[in-house]
Structure formats: structure tokens, C-alpha cells
Design a protein around this motif. Structure first.
Motif, PDB file in Angstrom:
ATOM      1  N   LEU A  86      57.981 -32.540  19.322  1.00  0.00           N
ATOM      2  CA  LEU A  86      57.939 -33.764  18.515  1.00  0.00           C
ATOM      3  C   LEU A  86      56.756 -33.828  17.542  1.00  0.00           C
ATOM      4  N   PRO A  87      55.516 -33.549  17.987  1.00  0.00           N
ATOM      5  CA  PRO A  87      54.408 -33.604  17.011  1.00  0.00           C
ATOM      6  C   PRO A  87      54.589 -32.603  15.873  1.00  0.00           C
ATOM      7  N   LEU A  88      55.113 -31.434  16.178  1.00  0.00           N
ATOM      8  CA  LEU A  88      55.317 -30.412  15.145  1.00  0.00           C
ATOM      9  C   LEU A  88      56.390 -30.843  14.160  1.00  0.00           C
ATOM     10  N   TYR A  89      57.401 -31.546  14.648  1.00  0.00           N
ATOM     11  CA  TYR A  89      58.501 -31.994  13.795  1.00  0.00           C
ATOM     12  C   TYR A  89      58.100 -33.194  12.946  1.00  0.00           C
ATOM     13  N   ILE A  90      57.308 -34.097  13.529  1.00  0.00           N
ATOM     14  CA  ILE A  90      56.947 -35.335  12.836  1.00  0.00           C
ATOM     15  C   ILE A  90      55.851 -35.111  11.800  1.00  0.00           C
ATOM     16  N   GLU A  91      54.897 -34.241  12.095  1.00  0.00           N
ATOM     17  CA  GLU A  91      53.758 -34.031  11.198  1.00  0.00           C
ATOM     18  C   GLU A  91      54.214 -33.506   9.838  1.00  0.00           C
ATOM     19  N   THR A  92      53.920 -34.279   8.791  1.00  0.00           N
ATOM     20  CA  THR A  92      54.376 -33.924   7.427  1.00  0.00           C
ATOM     21  C   THR A  92      53.632 -32.733   6.849  1.00  0.00           C
ATOM     22  N   GLU A  93      52.442 -32.449   7.370  1.00  0.00           N
ATOM     23  CA  GLU A  93      51.666 -31.316   6.864  1.00  0.00           C
ATOM     24  C   GLU A  93      52.270 -29.978   7.292  1.00  0.00           C
ATOM     25  N   VAL A  94      53.164 -30.032   8.291  1.00  0.00           N
ATOM     26  CA  VAL A  94      53.824 -28.820   8.786  1.00  0.00           C
ATOM     27  C   VAL A  94      55.334 -29.011   8.598  1.00  0.00           C
ATOM     28  N   PRO A  95      55.874 -28.561   7.485  1.00  0.00           N
ATOM     29  CA  PRO A  95      57.297 -28.804   7.186  1.00  0.00           C
ATOM     30  C   PRO A  95      58.224 -27.930   8.027  1.00  0.00           C
ATOM     31  N   LEU A  96      58.477 -28.371   9.266  1.00  0.00           N
ATOM     32  CA  LEU A  96      59.349 -27.614  10.161  1.00  0.00           C
ATOM     33  C   LEU A  96      60.650 -28.374  10.389  1.00  0.00           C
ATOM     34  N   SER A  97      61.749 -27.631  10.443  1.00  0.00           N
ATOM     35  CA  SER A  97      63.014 -28.231  10.854  1.00  0.00           C
ATOM     36  C   SER A  97      62.959 -28.501  12.348  1.00  0.00           C
ATOM     37  N   LEU A  98      63.929 -29.251  12.853  1.00  0.00           N
ATOM     38  CA  LEU A  98      63.944 -29.556  14.284  1.00  0.00           C
ATOM     39  C   LEU A  98      64.074 -28.271  15.099  1.00  0.00           C
ATOM     40  N   THR A  99      64.931 -27.362  14.655  1.00  0.00           N
ATOM     41  CA  THR A  99      65.111 -26.086  15.356  1.00  0.00           C
ATOM     42  C   THR A  99      63.812 -25.293  15.391  1.00  0.00           C
ATOM     43  N   ASP A 100      63.118 -25.224  14.246  1.00  0.00           N
ATOM     44  CA  ASP A 100      61.862 -24.483  14.192  1.00  0.00           C
ATOM     45  C   ASP A 100      60.798 -25.110  15.081  1.00  0.00           C
ATOM     46  N   ALA A 101      60.741 -26.443  15.097  1.00  0.00           N
ATOM     47  CA  ALA A 101      59.758 -27.130  15.930  1.00  0.00           C
ATOM     48  C   ALA A 101      60.012 -26.860  17.411  1.00  0.00           C
ATOM     49  N   ILE A 102      61.284 -26.873  17.810  1.00  0.00           N
ATOM     50  CA  ILE A 102      61.642 -26.599  19.203  1.00  0.00           C
ATOM     51  C   ILE A 102      61.333 -25.144  19.555  1.00  0.00           C
ATOM     52  N   PHE A 103      61.657 -24.226  18.644  1.00  0.00           N
ATOM     53  CA  PHE A 103      61.349 -22.809  18.861  1.00  0.00           C
ATOM     54  C   PHE A 103      59.849 -22.615  19.063  1.00  0.00           C
ATOM     55  N   GLU A 104      59.040 -23.231  18.199  1.00  0.00           N
ATOM     56  CA  GLU A 104      57.577 -23.093  18.282  1.00  0.00           C
ATOM     57  C   GLU A 104      57.038 -23.687  19.570  1.00  0.00           C
ATOM     58  N   SER A 105      57.586 -24.831  19.970  1.00  0.00           N
ATOM     59  CA  SER A 105      57.129 -25.495  21.186  1.00  0.00           C
ATOM     60  C   SER A 105      57.454 -24.678  22.430  1.00  0.00           C
ATOM     61  N   PHE A 106      58.685 -24.198  22.533  1.00  0.00           N
ATOM     62  CA  PHE A 106      59.062 -23.373  23.689  1.00  0.00           C
ATOM     63  C   PHE A 106      58.274 -22.066  23.697  1.00  0.00           C
ATOM     64  N   SER A 107      58.028 -21.519  22.514  1.00  0.00           N
ATOM     65  CA  SER A 107      57.246 -20.288  22.426  1.00  0.00           C
ATOM     66  C   SER A 107      55.840 -20.505  22.957  1.00  0.00           C
ATOM     67  N   GLY A 108      55.281 -21.686  22.684  1.00  0.00           N
ATOM     68  CA  GLY A 108      53.953 -22.004  23.188  1.00  0.00           C
ATOM     69  C   GLY A 108      53.940 -22.207  24.695  1.00  0.00           C
ATOM     70  N   LEU A 109      54.823 -23.062  25.188  1.00  0.00           N
ATOM     71  CA  LEU A 109      54.835 -23.395  26.609  1.00  0.00           C
ATOM     72  C   LEU A 109      55.192 -22.201  27.493  1.00  0.00           C
ATOM     73  N   THR A 110      56.057 -21.328  27.005  1.00  0.00           N
ATOM     74  CA  THR A 110      56.417 -20.149  27.799  1.00  0.00           C
ATOM     75  C   THR A 110      55.434 -19.005  27.568  1.00  0.00           C
ATOM     76  N   THR A 111      54.403 -19.257  26.771  1.00  0.00           N
ATOM     77  CA  THR A 111      53.374 -18.274  26.384  1.00  0.00           C
ATOM     78  C   THR A 111      53.989 -17.032  25.748  1.00  0.00           C
ATOM     79  N   THR A 112      55.087 -17.223  25.026  1.00  0.00           N
ATOM     80  CA  THR A 112      55.713 -16.095  24.339  1.00  0.00           C
ATOM     81  C   THR A 112      54.907 -15.686  23.117  1.00  0.00           C
ATOM     82  N   GLY A 113      54.512 -16.657  22.314  1.00  0.00           N
ATOM     83  CA  GLY A 113      53.655 -16.351  21.168  1.00  0.00           C
ATOM     84  C   GLY A 113      54.404 -15.984  19.907  1.00  0.00           C
TER      85      GLY A 113
END
Length: 483
Positions: A86-113
């Protein structure tokens, strides 16, 4: 299923997760370069949602059954993965689509990188801190999951240690209660993180970069606050610190605890998994460094050693930091390193991959099969440090390998069916299931060029790899939902 207790647990998790957004809020206030509104609004929203789930069932008490445990574990990663986007999707300084924001978030939490972002050097500090913090939280969650939770459910790499094996095996439980075990692991994890941050700071990083990179180093995540990753600093000292702590983070944290409690390093040398883990890294490093030098990829032995050691440890431990473009090396080396990530680190560590202990047992099983051809009537048990491994453990290891390979093949074919070339598809799926991060071909730099359907498949692969396959797949069986 006990829906009330599950709702209570998830509600508590969401409330705790909302508190984790306080540091990004503080960072946003300090640097005032964006992110404050997004983090504040999401923090309050998640806190409210968690409260609404927890409050009606706050007094409900019921022991979680095994099925509830599987569901809670999967929901833990899934719900926090979506909430974290949600923060990645809402923040206007980071123009991410919902899919990209979810991908980035799961990548972080699963420590995929794996990342879809570029231009990190100019992004708001709050966003950069948040990405690193996601990995740190995920890393702690992975350790507690591997050492304290999955063995109770009867699965996971640490479950292999329940066969009364030597070394840290008898101490792997750490404490009689999950809460005490989690607390002990927290102290080790926090201590390593702070020590790593101080070391980075003393080597020349500013305090923001030092703590940010210590989060992703100890979590074996690989996110960085710069596009060039660790290579941005161009510092041998910083790279040496990263190598040291990546190596430590790939070791069973129960083993760290045992060594710390007894103030002795002898427990490391007595542990068969640690010895194989260290030997594999030394062997792979020797091959990579020698090949880089002999093929004149680098003009001096010192350069070959510097970049070869760093990239080997980074990829083999599934961290994913970079101080060089390893994908541009002679093709033998990138493929070798990707295959090393399949082995990964030790069970009970923050590393991804299939875990060293499984490969040790598979190798011993292979030797046993060869001997049985010569002595068909002989009883040939598989032993580890002179202790016999139960046949049910060996069966579980073979089962894990079979399901892992089958899942890998199906996901890779699905990605290729969506128009991705073979090299990119193979390395992308390997990077996701091994929680490695960087791949080859189109995903050598980042995953922004992948289509949305591909990103959703890869997000599922991240979760599948992080939860050690069975934890997630069991939810797709009819027997799980049958009362």
C-alpha cells in the motif's frame, strides 16, 4: 478451522505491522523528501483494520490445530505482502502500478530482493528505508518460522534436525516455548544487525545507508538504496564486511545461539551442515576467481579475487547484492552461480534455496544406491556424523525435491508461455523460488520489463520458495479443507 482464533491472530499481526510504519514516518519527517502522507494514512488504515479483526474475538481462546497453523503461516505472508504494498502504491513519488507494488512488497518480505524499481538514488528516503525494513522484518519472520513454527507442523528444513542428529541438533529447539525460542532468535538477529550496521558505518557509509544495508545483509535480502547496489560505494572494506555477514546469515541461527550461549565456536565445526556449507562456498569461490583470472575477465588477480569472492558469496547465499555485472561474465559463471543458489544456505537461516542439509542427505542417498547395486542384500543406512537418519526423513527429502522440481518446471513453462525467452524464464523462476533476486537475460538488472501476468506468477513463486513448498501447496489439496 477455527476462524475466530485465525481472525484474532491476523488482526494482531496487522496491528503490529502498522507499528512498523512508524520508522518510515520518522524518516520522512527528518528528510522531508516525500512519503509522510502515504505512510501515515496506511499506518492508520492498517491499524484500524487490524483492530476491527481483533476486537470482536479478543477474548476468544482456543489452541491452534495443525491445519490452522498452515493457514495462519500462509496468511501471515500473504496478508502482510498485500498490506506492505500500500505505501508503495499510494506514494506519488514512486509511480508504481498495483501489480508492481505488490511484486516489490512480496519481494521484500520474502527477502527475494527482485525489484521493478530504478532511480533509487533519487527516491524519497522513507521509501528506501521502508524497502530495506520489509526485508529485515521478513528475515526475522523466516527464522522464527523455520526454527520454531514449521517443525511443530512437521515440515521444513529444521524438521530434518529432529532425528537426534549431532551438533546443534539437540539444541535446535533452543527453548521449550515458541515465545522463548522467538525471543532468543530475536536477540541474535538484532545483535548481528546492529554489529553489521556499525561495521558499515565505520567503513565509510553514512548512518542511513549503514542501517539500511545491514537490514538487507542480515536478512539475506539484497535490496539496496542505490541502483548500483554495494558497487555504488566502490569500497573493498564495505564489500568485505558484506561478505562476512552474508556468510554468517547463511548459517543456522540455532547454531549461532548455541555457540553464543556456550561462548564457543566448536559447535560450528561439529555441525555437518555448516562444514558442507563452508566447503561449498570455498570451492565455488575458488572456481569463479580462477576462471575470471584465466579468462582475462579482469586483468589482475586482485580484481578477480575481489569481484569473484563477493559475487559468489552473494549469489550462493541467495542475497543478491552486486559489486559487478555478473550476468555479463562468461556464461559458465552466471549459470554456475544460479545453480549454487538452488543449494542456498543452511536450514534455520535467512537464506533461500533448498538448503544445504537436504543436498547432503540426497548425496548420501545417492551413494547408498550405488553401494546397494554391489551389495543388494546389505542393510545400508544413511548416516550423518555417525548417526543413522530415519527412512521417513529420507522419504521427506526425496518428496521435497520431486515437488520442487515439478513446481519449477510448471512455473517456468507458464512464464515461457507468456512470451519470455528460455534463459530469462529459467533464471527468473530460479531467482524467485530460491529467493535470490537477480536473474539473467531480461531480468539481469530488474523485473520492470516483465508483463503483469508474469509478475503475478513470479510473486507466487517467491511465496512458494519462501514457505518451503509444502506449507503453501497443502492449502490447494481437497483433504486440507475436508472436515
Amino acid at each position: 478451522m477455527h476462524s475466530k482464533i485465525i481472525s484474532k491472530v491476523i488482526g494482531l499481526l496487522l496491528m503490529i505491522f502498522s507499528l512498523s510504519l512508524v520508522p518510515p514516518v520518522i524518516i520522512a519527517m527528518i528528510y522531508q523528501d516525500g512519503g509522510l502522507t502515504a505512510f501515515l494514512s496506511v499506518m492508520l488504515g492498517i491499524l484500524l483494520l487490524g483492530s476491527l479483526m481483533w476486537w470482536p474475538v479478543r477474548n476468544y481462546k482456543q489452541e491452534l490445530k495443525v491445519r490452522d497453523g498452515f493457514l495462519v503461516v500462509v496468511l501471515f505472508w500473504t496478508v502482510l505482502g498485500f498490506a506492505g504494498a500500500l505505501p508503495l502504491y499510494i506514494e506519488t513519488e514512486v509511480p508504481l502500478s498495483l501489480t508492481d507494488a505488490i511484486f516489490e512488497s512480496f519481494s521484500g518480505l520474502t527477502t527475494t530482493g527482485a525489484t521493478v524499481l530504478s532511480g533509487l538514488d533519487s527516491m524519497p528516503h522513507a521509501i528506501l528505508w521502508y524497502r530495506q525494513q520489509l526485508q529485515w522484518m521478513g528475515g526475522l519472520g523466516i527464522i522464527v518460522l523455520a526454527v520454531a513454527v514449521l517443525p511443530i507442523l512437521g515440515i521444513g528444513g529444521m524438521q530434518l534436525y529432529r532425528a537426534e542428529m549431532p551438533g546443534p541438533v539437540k539444541d535446535s529447539k533452543i527453548a521449550p516455548r515458541i515465545s522463548e525460542t522467538a525471543k532468543a532468535l530475536w536477540y541474535i538477529y538484532l545483535g548481528l544487525t546492529i554489529t553489521c550496521a556499525v561495521a558499515y558505518w565505520m567503513a565509510g557509509m553514512n548512518w542511513f545507508d549503514a542501517f539500511s544495508h545491514s537490514f538487507s545483509t542480515v536478512a539475506i535480502g539484497g535490496f539496496s538504496t542505490h541502483d548500483a547496489s554495494i558497487g555504488h560505494f566502490d569500497s573493498i572494506a564495505i564489500e568485505a564486511i558484506a561478505v562476512f555477514f552474508m556468510f554468517l546469515a547463511g548459517i543456522n541461527f540455532a547454531l549461532h545461539f548455541t555457540a553464543f550461549r556456550n561462548l564457543s565456536g566448536k559447535h560450528y565445526y561439529r555441525d555437518p551442515e555448516f562444514k558442507v556449507y563452508a566447503a561449498l562456498l570455498i570451492l565455488a569461490t575458488t572456481v569463479v576467481v580462477s576462471y575470471l583470472y584465466l579468462q582475462n575477465v579482469y586483468s589482475t588477480w586482485e580484481e578477480a579475487f575481489r569481484y569473484g569472492v563477493f559475487q559468489t558469496v552473494s549469489i550462493a547465499t541467495t542475497t543478491g547484492f552486486a559489486n559487478a555485472d555478473f550476468a555479463a561474465w562468461p556464461s559458465f559463471l552466471p549459470v554456475l552461480l544460479i545453480f549454487m543458489s538452488f543449494i542456498g544456505g543452511s536450514a534455520g537461516s535467512t537464506a533461500g534455496g533448498m538448503k544445504v542439509i537436504r543436498f547432503v542427505l540426497l548425496f548420501k542417498q545417492g551413494l547408498r544406491e550405488l553401494k546397494s547395486l554391489l551389495h543388494p542384500n546389505a542393510i545400508l543406512p544413511v548416516k550423518l556424523a555417525n548417526k543413522t537418519i530415519p527412512e521417513k526423513v529420507m522419504t521427506a527429502v526425496w518428496g521435497f525435491l520431486a515437488v520442487y522440481v515439478f513446481s519449477f518446471a510448471v512455473i517456468m513453462l507458464a512464464v515461457m508461455a507468456l512470451g519470455v525467452d528460455q534463459v530469462t524464464a529459467f533464471s527468473a523462476v530460479a531467482a524467485m523460488m530460491n529467493n535470490l533476486g537477480p536473474g539473467l537475460g531480461e531480468v539481469a538488472a530488474n523485473f520492470s520489463t516483465m508483463s503483469d501476468p508474469v509478475k503475478w506468477i513470479l510473486t507466487f513463486a517467491m511465496l512458494l520458495g519462501r514457505l518451503e513448498i509444502f506449507t503453501l501447496l497443502v492449502l490447494f489439496t481437497a483433504a486440507f479443507w475436508r472436515s
